[in-house]
Design an enzyme around this catalytic site. Structure first.
Site, PDB file in Angstrom:
ATOM      1  N   HIS A 197       0.856  -1.193   0.000  1.00  0.00           N
ATOM      2  CA  HIS A 197       0.000   0.000   0.000  1.00  0.00           C
ATOM      3  C   HIS A 197       0.881   1.228   0.000  1.00  0.00           C
ATOM      4  O   HIS A 197       1.929   1.244   0.642  1.00  0.00           O
ATOM      5  CB  HIS A 197      -0.917   0.009   1.233  1.00  0.00           C
ATOM      6  N   ASP A 223      -7.977  -5.391  -0.211  1.00  0.00           N
ATOM      7  CA  ASP A 223      -8.460  -6.252  -1.298  1.00  0.00           C
ATOM      8  C   ASP A 223      -8.099  -7.716  -1.107  1.00  0.00           C
ATOM      9  O   ASP A 223      -8.570  -8.566  -1.854  1.00  0.00           O
ATOM     10  CB  ASP A 223      -7.877  -5.776  -2.645  1.00  0.00           C
TER      11      ASP A 223
HETATM   12  N1  CMC Z   1       4.094  -7.720  -4.827  1.00  0.00           N
HETATM   13  C1  CMC Z   1       5.442  -7.759  -4.956  1.00  0.00           C
HETATM   14  N2  CMC Z   1       6.248  -6.693  -4.793  1.00  0.00           N
HETATM   15  C2  CMC Z   1       5.666  -5.525  -4.486  1.00  0.00           C
HETATM   16  C3  CMC Z   1       4.282  -5.410  -4.339  1.00  0.00           C
HETATM   17  C4  CMC Z   1       3.484  -6.554  -4.510  1.00  0.00           C
HETATM   18  N3  CMC Z   1       2.145  -6.494  -4.378  1.00  0.00           N
HETATM   19  N4  CMC Z   1       3.966  -4.131  -4.039  1.00  0.00           N
HETATM   20  C5  CMC Z   1       5.124  -3.448  -4.013  1.00  0.00           C
HETATM   21  N5  CMC Z   1       6.151  -4.296  -4.272  1.00  0.00           N
HETATM   22  C6  CMC Z   1       7.590  -3.950  -4.272  1.00  0.00           C
HETATM   23  C7  CMC Z   1       7.942  -3.101  -5.462  1.00  0.00           C
HETATM   24  O1  CMC Z   1       8.346  -3.894  -6.564  1.00  0.00           O
HETATM   25  C8  CMC Z   1       9.089  -2.259  -4.897  1.00  0.00           C
HETATM   26  O2  CMC Z   1      10.229  -3.090  -4.846  1.00  0.00           O
HETATM   27  P1  CMC Z   1      11.711  -2.448  -5.049  1.00  0.00           P
HETATM   28  O3  CMC Z   1      11.933  -1.583  -3.857  1.00  0.00           O
HETATM   29  O4  CMC Z   1      12.614  -3.641  -5.123  1.00  0.00           O
HETATM   30  O5  CMC Z   1      11.674  -1.688  -6.340  1.00  0.00           O
HETATM   31  C9  CMC Z   1       8.666  -2.014  -3.447  1.00  0.00           C
HETATM   32  O6  CMC Z   1       7.812  -3.142  -3.116  1.00  0.00           O
HETATM   33  C10 CMC Z   1       7.907  -0.718  -3.237  1.00  0.00           C
HETATM   34  O7  CMC Z   1       6.778  -0.727  -4.079  1.00  0.00           O
HETATM   35  P2  CMC Z   1       6.173   0.540  -4.819  1.00  0.00           P
HETATM   36  O8  CMC Z   1       5.569   0.078  -6.102  1.00  0.00           O
HETATM   37  O9  CMC Z   1       7.207   1.628  -4.875  1.00  0.00           O
HETATM   38  O10 CMC Z   1       5.054   0.980  -3.825  1.00  0.00           O
HETATM   39  P3  CMC Z   1       3.917   1.983  -4.174  1.00  0.00           P
HETATM   40  O11 CMC Z   1       3.585   2.678  -2.904  1.00  0.00           O
HETATM   41  O12 CMC Z   1       4.282   2.855  -5.329  1.00  0.00           O
HETATM   42  O13 CMC Z   1       2.712   1.049  -4.662  1.00  0.00           O
HETATM   43  C11 CMC Z   1       0.839  -0.392  -4.674  1.00  0.00           C
HETATM   44  C12 CMC Z   1       1.667   0.623  -3.869  1.00  0.00           C
HETATM   45  C13 CMC Z   1      -0.444  -0.690  -3.889  1.00  0.00           C
HETATM   46  C14 CMC Z   1       0.452   0.217  -6.035  1.00  0.00           C
HETATM   47  C15 CMC Z   1       1.666  -1.671  -4.860  1.00  0.00           C
HETATM   48  O14 CMC Z   1       2.022  -2.206  -3.603  1.00  0.00           O
HETATM   49  C16 CMC Z   1       0.923  -2.738  -5.686  1.00  0.00           C
HETATM   50  O15 CMC Z   1       0.936  -2.663  -6.912  1.00  0.00           O
HETATM   51  N6  CMC Z   1       0.242  -3.727  -5.022  1.00  0.00           N
HETATM   52  C17 CMC Z   1      -0.522  -4.728  -5.724  1.00  0.00           C
HETATM   53  C18 CMC Z   1      -1.862  -4.166  -6.182  1.00  0.00           C
HETATM   54  C19 CMC Z   1      -2.829  -3.975  -5.034  1.00  0.00           C
HETATM   55  O16 CMC Z   1      -3.047  -4.861  -4.214  1.00  0.00           O
HETATM   56  N7  CMC Z   1      -3.488  -2.792  -5.009  1.00  0.00           N
HETATM   57  C20 CMC Z   1      -4.518  -2.480  -4.012  1.00  0.00           C
HETATM   58  C21 CMC Z   1      -4.085  -1.349  -3.110  1.00  0.00           C
HETATM   59  S1  CMC Z   1      -5.163  -1.209  -1.644  1.00  0.00           S
HETATM   60  C22 CMC Z   1      -6.740  -0.821  -2.256  1.00  0.00           C
HETATM   61  C23 CMC Z   1      -6.822   0.517  -2.901  1.00  0.00           C
HETATM   62  O17 CMC Z   1      -6.804   1.525  -2.204  1.00  0.00           O
HETATM   63  O18 CMC Z   1      -6.913   0.548  -4.131  1.00  0.00           O
END
Ligand code: CMC
Length: 428
Positions: A306, A363
């Site tokens: 998140h 989710d």
């Molecule tokens: N699975 C594997 N690796 C992950 C995941 C995941 N679900 N989420 C983040 N990471 C890794 C990412 O690759 C990065 O790694 P590194 O530091 O090696 O580059 C690190 O964790 C930080 O991730 P980020 O993408 O910079 O984090 P963010 O804050 O930009 O993204 C997110 C948050 C929710 C978009 C992301 O965690 C994600 O895509 N999760 C899966 C989709 C999901 O479940 N979304 C629902 C969010 S909650 C409901 C809502 O409000 O919509």
């Protein structure tokens, strides 16, 4: 003395005001920075940018706190109904018994949709995604209520537009599910409360009498409350930015639905269930392999991570317990729940997820409940939208009441500098 931040750029130092919220969150107000220095701030993905001062929802990602208008999500999910929470978000206070009766009375007066709205379904090809349909149908409401086109007309007009949308949303969502199955649409029954009416229109049938199951009504109320607002997330920011151009409510919310659809946002609930089914059917339940692939960046673990919660998502905690309860009460034994728990356990003990502070989000377990209640997977994000609607509207209403400026971010241009035009015969 008011707190200030000092920025030094070369020889020049300037002072910027610091804003402090009621929970002691601080922000440096950079709105005059460009005027004073010619420089903008840069923050791709708005990870560190506050865009409004809001009174609606407080979220502390480090401590896993979520409150609507000061009330904790745990209390609201346990003790309130979705209509009470909608009132709270919209008008700022929990309703008295009289106010709630009046609010629910207003909602029941507007549950029907114009018959011509149903004709819109005729243009959708079979199998078209429910979220695309929802987006279209909500935006189409602006054609049926042209008086809503000017959001600045009067507070009374604005409130009527809000009530109409809240009232029609369950009808529209249920219609999408019915049409998807090729079943006759059921008209709303005003003897039911908001959530029971939605369940009746979705799961009832013209051939039988429908009695809402209190277990299902309770679970649905909880799920909708947990989704009702989440401050400046992607879809809410979309609603706000569209609304900031003085676009009408229906257009603004239609845009919010589009933003919610993406798999990184609300669309993740559909992805989670499909991922669990994939693990069951294709990966043969090999959770370790799935975690290893996620660590190798070959796949995302949907329902994990998140932008703001870096400890735990309080909504996920409540949903996990609700999931166990609902499945037990309905007598459903879904092997996907065991896979989900195994996956959660494996991820939470793995350094990759621990170091990156990746926890199950809202989710992760919601889809298993939706499935147990009988919703088809492509409807899951529509249910998220049904829950998020009062939050979107409250944020849009707040923006209108404050008459906030139009949203218009800056950029750093990094393309070609000026170059001479090349006529077509000379291009290579
Ligand atoms: N699975 C594997 N690796 C992950 C995941 C995941 N679900 N989420 C983040 N990471 C890794 C990412 O690759 C990065 O790694 P590194 O530091 O090696 O580059 C690190 O964790 C930080 O991730 P980020 O993408 O910079 O984090 P963010 O804050 O930009 O993204 C997110 C948050 C929710 C978009 C992301 O965690 C994600 O895509 N999760 C899966 C989709 C999901 O479940 N979304 C629902 C969010 S909650 C409901 C809502 O409000 O919509």
């Amino acid at each position: 003395m008011a707190e200030k931040a000092t920025i030094t750029l070369g020889e020049k130092s300037i002072e910027l005001p610091v804003i402090t919220g009621t929970e002691n969150e601080k922000a440096i107000d950079i709105s005059k920075l460009r005027g004073q220095t010619g420089i903008v701030t840069f923050d791709e993905g708005y990870k560190n940018t506050g865009c409004t001062v809001s009174n609606i929802t407080f979220l502390d990602g480090e401590q896993g706190i979520l409150r609507y208008r000061g009330y904790s999500i745990e209390d609201l999910a346990e003790k309130a109904t979705f209509t009470e929470v909608s009132y709270l978000l919209l008008y700022g206070e929990l309703p008295t018994a009289t106010q709630l009766k009046d609010f629910e009375g207003q909602l029941t007066q507007h549950t029907l949709v114009h018959e011509n709205l149903m004709k819109v379904f005729e243009v959708f090809p079979t199998g078209s995604h429910p979220m695309g349909q929802l987006m279209t149908l909500i935006s189409a409401l602006s054609s049926f209520y042209p008086e809503s086109l000017n959001p600045n007309k009067s507070p009374e007009q604005l409130n009527l537009t809000i009530i109409r949308l809240l009232a029609k949303m369950p009808t529209i969502c249920a219609m999408i599910q019915k049409k998807g199955k090729g079943h006759p649409v059921l008209y709303p029954q005003n003897r039911f409360d908001y959530v029971s009416n939605f369940l009746y229109m979705t799961f009832g049938n013209v051939t039988d009498e429908y009695k809402p199951d209190p277990v299902v009504v309770d679970a649905m109320n909880k799920l909708l409350i947990l989704h009702a607002d989440h401050e400046q997330n992607c879809s809410t920011s979309t609603v706000r930015i569209v609304g900031s151009s003085h676009a009408n409510l229906y257009a603004s919310i239609g845009a919010g639905v589009a933003a919610l659809w993406g798999p990184r946002h609300g669309g993740a609930n559909q992805e989670v269930l499909e991922m669990l089914e994939h693990i069951r059917d294709i990966d043969k339940g090999d959770v370790k392999k799935v975690v290893a692939e996620a660590k190798d960046k070959k796949r995302l673990l949907f329902g994990f991570g998140h932008r703001v919660y870096k400890n735990f998502d309080p909504r996920a905690k409540i949903i996990k317990v609700a999931c166990d309860n609902v499945l037990a009460k309905l007598g459903v034994n879904d092997p996907l729940l065991a896979i989900a728990k195994e996956l959660e356990e494996a991820a939470l003990t793995d350094p990759y997820f621990v170091e990156r502070k990746l926890y199950p989000n809202v989710d992760f377990y919601s889809g298993i409940i939706y499935k147990a209640l009988g919703f088809p997977t492509p409807m899951f994000t529509v249910l998220f939208a049904l829950g998020r609607l009062p939050g979107w509207i409250s944020q849009w209403k707040e923006l209108r009441e404050k008459n906030e400026d139009i949203g218009r971010p800056r950029q750093i241009y990094n393309g070609y500098t000026h170059r001479p035009f090349v006529s077509i015969k000379n291009r290579k």
